[in-house]
Design an enzyme around this catalytic site. Structure first.
Site, PDB file in Angstrom:
ATOM      1  N   ASN A   5      16.892  36.475 -56.452  1.00 52.27           N
ATOM      2  CA  ASN A   5      16.500  37.557 -55.582  1.00 52.27           C
ATOM      3  C   ASN A   5      15.033  38.156 -56.270  1.00 52.27           C
ATOM      4  OD1 ASN A   5      18.094  37.675 -53.601  1.00 52.27           O
ATOM      5  ND2 ASN A   5      19.458  39.088 -54.558  1.00 52.27           N
ATOM      6  N   ARG A  65      21.585  33.514 -51.123  1.00 48.71           N
ATOM      7  CA  ARG A  65      21.375  32.795 -52.368  1.00 48.71           C
ATOM      8  C   ARG A  65      22.592  32.051 -52.500  1.00 48.71           C
ATOM      9  NH1 ARG A  65      21.146  36.525 -56.919  1.00 48.71           N
ATOM     10  NH2 ARG A  65      22.732  37.845 -55.580  1.00 48.71           N
TER      11      ARG A  65
END
Length: 93
Positions: A35, A17
């Site tokens: 996520n 990320r």
């Protein structure tokens, strides 16, 4: 242009990320990344066609340590299709 992507494989716990956020900022792409409970990473990306192509190509590989096994790409759901002014980390879902 806006695309919604879902990336599967070893993409959590490897800095995916944060690396996607950095790559998006470098390319001038806006949107968000988070996520998912199933171990995947989901992102909505918005920018020029060329910038999105480059970011999605990067997302197919990810950062060192990631192992991408699948990337699904599609238009965003209507409720997510709005202008974004930056690229953000969203809470996990």
């Amino acid at each position: 242009m806006t695309r919604h992507i879902r990336v599967s494989g070893r993409v959590q716990g490897v800095g995916y990320r944060a690396a996607l956020l950095d790559e998006a900022a470098r390319l001038g792409v806006t949107g968000w990344v988070r996520n998912r409970a199933d171990g995947s990473v989901e992102a909505l990306v918005q920018g020029s066609g060329e910038s999105l192509k480059r970011l999605i190509d990067w997302a197919r590989r990810g950062p060192p340590g990631a192992r991408v096994t699948r990337l699904d790409e599609h238009p965003p759901a209507a409720e997510l299709d709005r202008p974004y002014s930056a690229f953000e980390l969203w809470p996990s879902l």
